[in-house]
Scaffold this motif. Structure first.
Motif, mmCIF file in Angstrom:
data_model
loop_
_atom_site.group_PDB
_atom_site.id
_atom_site.type_symbol
_atom_site.label_atom_id
_atom_site.label_comp_id
_atom_site.label_asym_id
_atom_site.label_seq_id
_atom_site.Cartn_x
_atom_site.Cartn_y
_atom_site.Cartn_z
ATOM 1 N N PHE A 15 0.926 -1.151 0.027
ATOM 2 C CA PHE A 15 0.239 -0.036 -0.071
ATOM 3 C C PHE A 15 0.811 1.204 -0.061
ATOM 4 O O PHE A 15 1.463 1.329 0.945
ATOM 5 C CB PHE A 15 -0.861 -0.035 1.134
ATOM 6 N N LEU A 18 4.249 0.770 1.919
ATOM 7 C CA LEU A 18 4.203 -0.111 2.886
ATOM 8 C C LEU A 18 3.946 -1.362 2.518
ATOM 9 O O LEU A 18 3.049 -1.571 1.895
ATOM 10 C CB LEU A 18 3.223 0.324 3.963
ATOM 11 N N ALA A 20 2.712 -4.782 2.944
ATOM 12 C CA ALA A 20 1.598 -5.415 3.956
ATOM 13 C C ALA A 20 1.812 -6.971 3.954
ATOM 14 O O ALA A 20 1.702 -7.588 5.071
ATOM 15 C CB ALA A 20 0.387 -4.977 3.628
ATOM 16 N N PRO A 39 1.157 -10.272 15.005
ATOM 17 C CA PRO A 39 0.766 -8.884 15.763
ATOM 18 C C PRO A 39 -0.079 -7.965 15.124
ATOM 19 O O PRO A 39 -0.200 -8.433 13.860
ATOM 20 C CB PRO A 39 2.086 -8.267 16.067
ATOM 21 N N ASN A 40 -0.612 -7.204 15.470
ATOM 22 C CA ASN A 40 -1.361 -5.861 14.863
ATOM 23 C C ASN A 40 -0.607 -5.469 13.431
ATOM 24 O O ASN A 40 0.489 -5.103 13.847
ATOM 25 C CB ASN A 40 -1.712 -4.829 15.674
ATOM 26 N N GLY A 41 -1.486 -5.580 12.560
ATOM 27 C CA GLY A 41 -0.659 -4.678 11.159
ATOM 28 C C GLY A 41 0.482 -5.794 10.583
ATOM 29 O O GLY A 41 1.140 -5.557 9.686
ATOM 30 N N SER A 42 0.395 -7.048 10.986
ATOM 31 C CA SER A 42 1.182 -8.337 10.316
ATOM 32 C C SER A 42 0.769 -8.599 9.099
ATOM 33 O O SER A 42 1.461 -9.462 8.517
ATOM 34 C CB SER A 42 1.560 -9.321 11.166
ATOM 35 N N GLY A 43 -0.320 -8.286 8.458
ATOM 36 C CA GLY A 43 -0.710 -8.772 7.497
ATOM 37 C C GLY A 43 -1.991 -9.562 7.151
ATOM 38 O O GLY A 43 -2.040 -10.328 6.157
ATOM 39 N N LYS A 44 -2.483 -9.951 8.262
ATOM 40 C CA LYS A 44 -3.709 -11.007 8.573
ATOM 41 C C LYS A 44 -4.802 -10.573 7.500
ATOM 42 O O LYS A 44 -5.277 -11.312 6.664
ATOM 43 C CB LYS A 44 -4.133 -11.246 9.898
ATOM 44 N N THR A 45 -5.363 -9.543 7.746
ATOM 45 C CA THR A 45 -6.672 -9.209 7.152
ATOM 46 C C THR A 45 -6.456 -8.820 5.482
ATOM 47 O O THR A 45 -7.109 -9.349 4.807
ATOM 48 C CB THR A 45 -7.144 -7.920 7.770
ATOM 49 N N THR A 46 -5.183 -8.446 5.290
ATOM 50 C CA THR A 46 -4.731 -8.157 3.887
ATOM 51 C C THR A 46 -4.849 -9.491 3.290
ATOM 52 O O THR A 46 -5.216 -9.641 2.135
ATOM 53 C CB THR A 46 -3.333 -7.483 3.740
#
Ligand code: ADP
Ligand code: MG
Length: 255
Positions: A15, A18, A20, A39-46
């Motif tokens: 993005f 960044l 992701a 952790p938060n922001g590690s790319g799971k939802t992406t």
């Protein structure tokens, strides 16, 4: 050895500047519960969004059940048998619980205007079967009494279950659950765990993103760990809990 139902090879997503998700390859076995943690922001939802078609990878391929899916739109991926929940609930509060389920069936199958006008019997039969199935899951969760109340009147925990029932209404082969337990209290989590185990017993393959590490370790057959978009470990929960790289990420991170 269970068959592979989903395989990713070299997935990348950036993005702006960044990164992701970076060079992510993994396999998911048919009939098992796989957890994607990090952790938060590690790319799971992406990663979820790329599997469900809501985001296109910049590079890499995704195979599901014999099909290459990384260039397909979400509704085609849903038709092939992948269904998901969203981290933020996507429920229509003014509609009844059961209407929410029916709407999910229709939107995911993209019933065309003329199909609905012609009212094909095959369509009705399918819809009826899916509704029966949805009602049976509502029953399992003790939600059958609420089937006809506005969804907004359900307590938050039950709205989370409804989101899952909506995803199940299309009878998927693979269910993606993004933080399904977030905001639930201990007894609601226990009920969710029961539902997930029941779904597995019925043969569904499940990929879950979960923040509650105890729940993850209780449910998952296989765990994939992401850190800053990269896979740093994969294996059964017992092995992952002892993995020095995983321990470092969790002890060093915000968990
Ligand atoms: P997770 O689900 O593991 O918390 P995400 O996949 O949501 O992580 O996010 C991974 C990284 O990508 C984060 O740094 C996040 O800020 C960024 N990101 C996610 N979606 C977008 C987007 N649509 N636009 C810009 N950055 C995004
Ligand atoms: Mg997320």
């Amino acid at each position: 050895m269970a068959e592979t139902i989903l395989r990713t090879e070299g997935l990348n997503k950036t993005f702006g500047g960044l990164v992701a998700v970076k060079d992510l390859s993994f396999e998911i076995k048919q009939g098992l519960i796989t957890a994607l943690i990090g952790p938060n922001g590690s790319g799971k939802t992406t990663t979820f969004n790329m599997i469900s078609g809501h985001l296109k990878p910049d590079a890499g391929v995704i195979y599901f059940d014999g099909h290459r899916i990384d260039k397909l739109p979400p509704y085609k991926i849903a038709r092939l048998g992948i269904s998901r929940t969203f981290q933020n609930l996507e429920i229509f509060g003014h509609l009844s619980v059961v209407e929410n389920v029916l709407l999910a069936i229709n939107s995911r199958y993209r019933v065309s205007w003329w199909e609905s006008v012609l009212r094909w019997p095959s369509f009705f039969r399918k819809e009826k079967e899916a509704l029966q199935k949805a009602l049976s899951f509502l029953r399992l969760l003790g939600l059958e009494e609420q089937a006809f109340v506005p969804a907004a009147t359900l307590p938050f925990g039950l709205q989370r279950y409804l989101e899952i029932v909506r995803a199940l209404a299309t009878e998927p082969k693979l269910l993606l659950l993004d933080e399904a337990a977030s905001g639930l209290d201990a007894s609601e989590k226990a009920l969710l765990a029961r539902l997930i185990k029941e779904l597995k017993a019925q043969g569904l393959s499940i990929l879950l993103v979960e923040h509650d590490i105890n729940l993850t370790m209780e449910l998952a057959d296989e765990v994939i760990v992401l850190d800053q978009g990269e896979k740093i470990a994969q294996g059964p929960p017992e092995k992952i809990q002892r993995d020095p790289k995983v321990i470092a990420v969790y002890l060093g991170g915000e968990e």
